[in-house]
Write a protein that holds these residues in place. Sequence first.
Motif, PDB file in Angstrom:
ATOM      1  N   TRP A 105      13.083   2.054  -3.753  1.00  0.00           N
ATOM      2  CA  TRP A 105      13.613   3.236  -3.314  1.00  0.00           C
ATOM      3  C   TRP A 105      15.131   3.164  -3.526  1.00  0.00           C
ATOM      4  O   TRP A 105      15.963   3.920  -3.879  1.00  0.00           O
ATOM      5  CB  TRP A 105      13.069   3.580  -1.835  1.00  0.00           C
ATOM      6  N   TYR A 106      15.520   1.955  -2.977  1.00  0.00           N
ATOM      7  CA  TYR A 106      17.088   2.068  -2.660  1.00  0.00           C
ATOM      8  C   TYR A 106      17.869   1.462  -4.313  1.00  0.00           C
ATOM      9  O   TYR A 106      19.027   1.665  -4.334  1.00  0.00           O
ATOM     10  CB  TYR A 106      17.587   0.864  -1.836  1.00  0.00           C
ATOM     11  N   THR A 107      17.028   1.200  -5.427  1.00  0.00           N
ATOM     12  CA  THR A 107      17.758   0.910  -6.693  1.00  0.00           C
ATOM     13  C   THR A 107      17.904   2.089  -7.585  1.00  0.00           C
ATOM     14  O   THR A 107      18.083   1.867  -8.647  1.00  0.00           O
ATOM     15  CB  THR A 107      17.355  -0.386  -7.180  1.00  0.00           C
ATOM     16  N   GLN A 108      17.092   3.047  -7.111  1.00  0.00           N
ATOM     17  CA  GLN A 108      16.834   4.373  -8.003  1.00  0.00           C
ATOM     18  C   GLN A 108      18.402   4.974  -8.283  1.00  0.00           C
ATOM     19  O   GLN A 108      19.374   4.893  -7.522  1.00  0.00           O
ATOM     20  CB  GLN A 108      16.256   5.649  -7.524  1.00  0.00           C
ATOM     21  N   TYR A 109      18.391   5.715  -9.493  1.00  0.00           N
ATOM     22  CA  TYR A 109      19.702   6.551  -9.491  1.00  0.00           C
ATOM     23  C   TYR A 109      19.533   7.995  -8.979  1.00  0.00           C
ATOM     24  O   TYR A 109      18.314   8.271  -8.934  1.00  0.00           O
ATOM     25  CB  TYR A 109      20.145   6.464 -11.068  1.00  0.00           C
ATOM     26  N   THR A 110      20.756   8.595  -9.295  1.00  0.00           N
ATOM     27  CA  THR A 110      20.651   9.861  -8.846  1.00  0.00           C
ATOM     28  C   THR A 110      19.739  10.697  -9.888  1.00  0.00           C
ATOM     29  O   THR A 110      19.775  10.452 -10.958  1.00  0.00           O
ATOM     30  CB  THR A 110      21.908  10.657  -9.004  1.00  0.00           C
ATOM     31  N   PRO A 111      18.820  11.758  -9.300  1.00  0.00           N
ATOM     32  CA  PRO A 111      17.680  12.095 -10.004  1.00  0.00           C
ATOM     33  C   PRO A 111      18.233  13.333 -11.040  1.00  0.00           C
ATOM     34  O   PRO A 111      17.736  14.325 -11.255  1.00  0.00           O
ATOM     35  CB  PRO A 111      16.937  12.856  -9.466  1.00  0.00           C
ATOM     36  N   ILE A 294      27.308  26.682  -1.990  1.00  0.00           N
ATOM     37  CA  ILE A 294      26.986  25.643  -1.067  1.00  0.00           C
ATOM     38  C   ILE A 294      27.172  24.150  -1.684  1.00  0.00           C
ATOM     39  O   ILE A 294      26.923  24.054  -2.773  1.00  0.00           O
ATOM     40  CB  ILE A 294      25.390  25.542  -0.911  1.00  0.00           C
ATOM     41  N   PRO A 295      27.810  23.385  -0.832  1.00  0.00           N
ATOM     42  CA  PRO A 295      28.411  22.124  -1.703  1.00  0.00           C
ATOM     43  C   PRO A 295      27.185  21.110  -1.685  1.00  0.00           C
ATOM     44  O   PRO A 295      26.008  21.205  -0.923  1.00  0.00           O
ATOM     45  CB  PRO A 295      29.186  21.508  -0.623  1.00  0.00           C
ATOM     46  N   GLY A 296      27.225  20.030  -2.594  1.00  0.00           N
ATOM     47  CA  GLY A 296      26.404  19.127  -2.488  1.00  0.00           C
ATOM     48  C   GLY A 296      25.173  19.291  -3.596  1.00  0.00           C
ATOM     49  O   GLY A 296      25.224  20.481  -4.408  1.00  0.00           O
ATOM     50  N   ARG A 297      24.087  18.782  -3.618  1.00  0.00           N
ATOM     51  CA  ARG A 297      22.874  18.887  -4.550  1.00  0.00           C
ATOM     52  C   ARG A 297      21.816  19.681  -3.679  1.00  0.00           C
ATOM     53  O   ARG A 297      21.606  19.394  -2.697  1.00  0.00           O
ATOM     54  CB  ARG A 297      22.522  17.462  -4.886  1.00  0.00           C
ATOM     55  N   ILE A 298      21.025  20.534  -4.688  1.00  0.00           N
ATOM     56  CA  ILE A 298      20.173  21.350  -4.149  1.00  0.00           C
ATOM     57  C   ILE A 298      18.821  20.748  -5.239  1.00  0.00           C
ATOM     58  O   ILE A 298      18.999  20.816  -6.337  1.00  0.00           O
ATOM     59  CB  ILE A 298      20.172  22.811  -3.991  1.00  0.00           C
ATOM     60  N   ILE A 299      17.670  20.490  -4.299  1.00  0.00           N
ATOM     61  CA  ILE A 299      16.464  20.397  -4.945  1.00  0.00           C
ATOM     62  C   ILE A 299      15.583  21.520  -5.264  1.00  0.00           C
ATOM     63  O   ILE A 299      15.494  22.296  -4.080  1.00  0.00           O
ATOM     64  CB  ILE A 299      15.637  19.161  -4.383  1.00  0.00           C
ATOM     65  N   GLY A 300      15.194  21.682  -6.302  1.00  0.00           N
ATOM     66  CA  GLY A 300      14.337  23.182  -6.721  1.00  0.00           C
ATOM     67  C   GLY A 300      13.244  23.004  -7.395  1.00  0.00           C
ATOM     68  O   GLY A 300      12.986  21.909  -7.906  1.00  0.00           O
ATOM     69  N   VAL A 301      12.379  23.813  -7.012  1.00  0.00           N
ATOM     70  CA  VAL A 301      10.885  23.709  -7.609  1.00  0.00           C
ATOM     71  C   VAL A 301      10.993  24.652  -9.083  1.00  0.00           C
ATOM     72  O   VAL A 301      11.620  25.592  -9.172  1.00  0.00           O
ATOM     73  CB  VAL A 301       9.943  24.568  -6.797  1.00  0.00           C
ATOM     74  N   THR A 302      10.303  23.975 -10.028  1.00  0.00           N
ATOM     75  CA  THR A 302      10.196  24.659 -11.510  1.00  0.00           C
ATOM     76  C   THR A 302       8.902  24.437 -11.973  1.00  0.00           C
ATOM     77  O   THR A 302       7.949  24.003 -11.292  1.00  0.00           O
ATOM     78  CB  THR A 302      11.447  24.359 -12.181  1.00  0.00           C
ATOM     79  N   ILE A 303       8.792  24.578 -13.288  1.00  0.00           N
ATOM     80  CA  ILE A 303       7.489  23.993 -13.952  1.00  0.00           C
ATOM     81  C   ILE A 303       8.027  23.166 -15.118  1.00  0.00           C
ATOM     82  O   ILE A 303       9.145  23.098 -15.426  1.00  0.00           O
ATOM     83  CB  ILE A 303       6.642  25.155 -14.708  1.00  0.00           C
ATOM     84  N   ASP A 304       6.851  22.268 -15.553  1.00  0.00           N
ATOM     85  CA  ASP A 304       7.318  21.462 -16.794  1.00  0.00           C
ATOM     86  C   ASP A 304       6.835  22.144 -17.947  1.00  0.00           C
ATOM     87  O   ASP A 304       6.490  23.394 -18.015  1.00  0.00           O
ATOM     88  CB  ASP A 304       6.638  20.259 -16.388  1.00  0.00           C
ATOM     89  N   SER A 305       6.804  21.194 -18.951  1.00  0.00           N
ATOM     90  CA  SER A 305       6.386  21.893 -20.256  1.00  0.00           C
ATOM     91  C   SER A 305       5.022  22.210 -20.486  1.00  0.00           C
ATOM     92  O   SER A 305       4.598  23.022 -21.466  1.00  0.00           O
ATOM     93  CB  SER A 305       7.055  20.856 -21.572  1.00  0.00           C
ATOM     94  N   ASN A 306       4.304  22.032 -19.648  1.00  0.00           N
ATOM     95  CA  ASN A 306       2.860  22.069 -19.646  1.00  0.00           C
ATOM     96  C   ASN A 306       2.441  23.174 -18.450  1.00  0.00           C
ATOM     97  O   ASN A 306       1.437  23.101 -18.081  1.00  0.00           O
ATOM     98  CB  ASN A 306       1.962  20.611 -19.160  1.00  0.00           C
ATOM     99  N   ASN A 307       3.516  23.811 -17.913  1.00  0.00           N
ATOM    100  CA  ASN A 307       3.230  24.933 -17.084  1.00  0.00           C
ATOM    101  C   ASN A 307       2.816  24.404 -15.644  1.00  0.00           C
ATOM    102  O   ASN A 307       2.204  24.852 -14.774  1.00  0.00           O
ATOM    103  CB  ASN A 307       2.369  25.874 -17.318  1.00  0.00           C
ATOM    104  N   ARG A 312      13.279  19.489  -9.806  1.00  0.00           N
ATOM    105  CA  ARG A 312      14.539  18.890 -10.416  1.00  0.00           C
ATOM    106  C   ARG A 312      15.778  19.433  -9.480  1.00  0.00           C
ATOM    107  O   ARG A 312      15.647  20.381  -8.649  1.00  0.00           O
ATOM    108  CB  ARG A 312      14.736  19.310 -11.847  1.00  0.00           C
ATOM    109  N   MET A 313      17.039  18.827  -9.933  1.00  0.00           N
ATOM    110  CA  MET A 313      18.409  19.177  -9.071  1.00  0.00           C
ATOM    111  C   MET A 313      18.543  20.760  -9.764  1.00  0.00           C
ATOM    112  O   MET A 313      18.663  20.866 -11.008  1.00  0.00           O
ATOM    113  CB  MET A 313      19.332  18.150  -9.391  1.00  0.00           C
ATOM    114  N   ALA A 314      18.732  21.741  -8.928  1.00  0.00           N
ATOM    115  CA  ALA A 314      18.844  23.035  -9.055  1.00  0.00           C
ATOM    116  C   ALA A 314      20.451  23.422  -9.296  1.00  0.00           C
ATOM    117  O   ALA A 314      21.473  22.822  -8.805  1.00  0.00           O
ATOM    118  CB  ALA A 314      18.342  23.928  -8.505  1.00  0.00           C
ATOM    119  N   LEU A 315      20.564  24.404  -9.918  1.00  0.00           N
ATOM    120  CA  LEU A 315      21.927  25.089 -10.072  1.00  0.00           C
ATOM    121  C   LEU A 315      22.910  24.017 -10.240  1.00  0.00           C
ATOM    122  O   LEU A 315      24.219  24.142  -9.535  1.00  0.00           O
ATOM    123  CB  LEU A 315      22.222  25.844  -8.689  1.00  0.00           C
TER     124      LEU A 315
END
Length: 959
Positions: A105-111, A294-307, A312-315
Amino acid sequence: MSLNIHYQEDFQDRHIAPNANDTAAMLQAIGVSSIDELIEQTVPQKIRLKSPLNLPKAKSEIEYLTDLRQTASLNKVYKSYIGQGYYDTLTPGVILRNVMENPGWYTQYTPYQAEIAQGRLQALLNFQTMVIDLTGMEIANASLLDEGTAAAEAMFMQYSLRKNQQATKYFVSDQVFAQTIDILKTRAQPYGIELVIGNHIDFTATAEFFGAIVQYPAGNGEVFDYTHFADTLHQQNIKLTVIADLLSLTLLTPPGEWGADVVVGTTQRFGVPMGFGGPHAAYFATKDEYKRSIPGRIIGVTIDSNNNYALRMALQTREQHIRRDKATSNICTAQALLAIMAGFYAVYHGPKGLKLIAERVHGLTVCLAESLNQIGYQVLNKAYFDTIQINLGELTGSIHKECLDNNINLNYKGNQVSISLDETVSFEDVKLLVRIFSKVKGIAADSLTIVEEVKTTISATLQRQSSYLLHPVFNSHHSEHEMLRYIKSLETKDLSLCHSMIALGSCTMKLNATSEMIPVTWPEFGKVHPFAPADQVLGYYTVFDELDKWLSEITGFAAMSLQPNAGAQGEYAGLMVIRAYHQDRGDHHRNIALIPASAHGTNPASAAMAGMKIVVVKSLENGNIDVDDLKAKAEQHAADLSCLMVTYPSTHGVFEESIIDICNIIHQNGGQVYMDGANMNAQVGLTSPANIGADVCHLNLHKTFCIPHGGGGPGMGPIGVAAHLVKYLPGHSVVDINNEKSIPAVSSAPWGSASILIISHAYIAMMGGEGLTDATKYAILNANYMKARLEAHYPVLYSGSQGRCAHEMILDCRGFKNFGIEVVDIAKRLMDYGFHAPTVSFPVAGTLMVEPTESEPKHELDRFCDALIAIRKEISSVENGSLDKVDNPLKNAPHTSAVVTANEWSHGYSRQTAAFPLPYVADYKFWPSVGRVNDSHGDRSLICACPPLESYLEEEVTA
């Protein structure tokens, strides 16, 4: 056989990965005979240090930890009732061991590469959902640096959104925590915002005001009904920010239900140790109409290439690295790891558990208040949650002494004392407090009666009626076994340094050694309140003093401020110090910042926040600063020149040989030189910011000095300054760290995220001066080795006069667009090879910026090079027609296990090519958990809280 009884294992040999054979092979590939020869060809001689770093001899890991135990013992861990935004908490063991202490968990990079960060994105979405539910607001971000910063961001967002441009006043309740008011003062100054501090009850709203801010519960513990206040503000089109305690919102009516426009605060008491001030995740929630501000990051819901459901990080188009000086915030580092912990805390306890904790805290507070009332003390609060205030009068000194004798800290302000309870307080603790207060009044202990039958002091109109945390994620994982499996299920969806190198240019993803991390969770460091008396924190002071001296030696500066708790915060602090210096000399008009076109996006954003006007300096074709253009603009703006912001080595990965001349030009025209320390990993021990002529520099301790990235935070960005600027370093309104002419605080806590400073302290102590210098040399060696292997396959954009790069390089992928391949396709295809992409399209669009770090061994560098070379061959296959321009492994990447194992396979390349393109991949395959995410879909239909999966998929079917 003679035996070596003096052998001591060197930490340096663990941190720097290449061995002697690897080193020899890499030098041969580069075409030099020694590392020193490579350094001579890379780092200009005129900026080289004349003598080695004067640092203490390196310690072994066991020596360091043994010595640090002695230092830690100087910290006195008293029972803290100080409150003021910081509370002791109980971190569930399953979260402590499996998240906070887990490199997965602590060695991951910004998503930014969402397909290999789905677990962390889900954990952050949980955090956002928790915040939205508890505050009663419509949208929340994925964390900010601390409560004070969040409040300042809210003020500035309201200022940016104001319709009446003549409105420049901001009302601040005098019951807002002092450290937050301090930060509001700092942020208000450059924009001419006038803070009006007073009692909200007496406030008269006029058109001169654009916003107001209150604390809920208030700083003195009182739970005010702000409904009428909010209505009055809105009648004058004034927006209201509420700083709210999240735990209290399980019992109190949420601000979103009585008129708040923005709600901010800290999530520290949700299982995150106090750590003498940090790191802690702040939250920021607001109305949906402000989502683009809104400042900072927002996590949003979407779909992938397989629907399928994906996150992902939104906006991202509103972020500072894109908007630059037009950004409304310079926030770069968030507090992802701590936000994840807080979100997991809510998942573990659920709505019922959180309410029971809150009821217990509130109940014990009422118990204490009524017991003290019974023995003759006057509790000043009428309605309260966890904090009461008492006027002790002439008994103050006696109470203070008795509490200290019992290892207890209260919050004293003159003759008034406030007592704040938290989830660690027991009924026995309350009894002890009552006995102490009784003893001072001469009441015998055996005659005491503790009031146990208590009722809430909160009025019915302020008691929460609405439900919260109804999503299944907060109601399904309450046994430890379930929680453990849930945490692990998310961890397996994320690629981290546990899996492979993360060769991110400008981000320096190096080893975060276990020995550096261990002390962070020692109670002597973790359970200390940031406002504890100075004589109780001598261990922390020892660490700070040593780190200050060591970093000053490394940078060549006179002193450091350890307060800024992120790199961008360090940029801002450094510019505010420069601003204070000019103003102190009467040069109030000096507000021009020269910034190279290649600068990090946070540079112009920070300069704008500091009230400066940005003038862009051109770059030459070779990536270097155009010195003629710089000179012309410095002379043109000489009367108003404030500073130059420069990154060194350059953002293009080159030691520019004109850097001393560049700094001289700025000084000759009355300006100061601010150096962005993002690339210090190529400087330590070889040159220094002061040696090149800089006046200020921030250090990303989460890069060069081994604090882990934590999936997007924590970070630390202390600043070093030359002697003439020391007096302006940030002060603090609660703890006396002020210099002669300090700027107000830039972070809530006096020493920022103090507990993780230990990590950098450990790194320097165990490496020593020689080890740190060798680390820099090997960072440059590893980068040039990769350059030697890759430049026959990818054009390398910039290099020094002798063909060398610094610690990073830029691979030019723009030519591949001619046959339909974008740089993002290469980034996604790398996932199939088990790697995170390098930095994409920065500082040049259509490129990859690669930085290997000294902690990677040759065989890992080779694996990464092999992957990029294999991808280049795939691109050639598209170019020559062997692979279809649309249906090829790059365009379809990444390939999930579900796609590869599906019954049908209609692509013009094999399943093996898709999933196991090189032999080593089969040995340890990391599967992306989703296909390529659809960013535009998510931005068109923004969902930033946990949706019921079934209803979300139903929407997709009917859309």
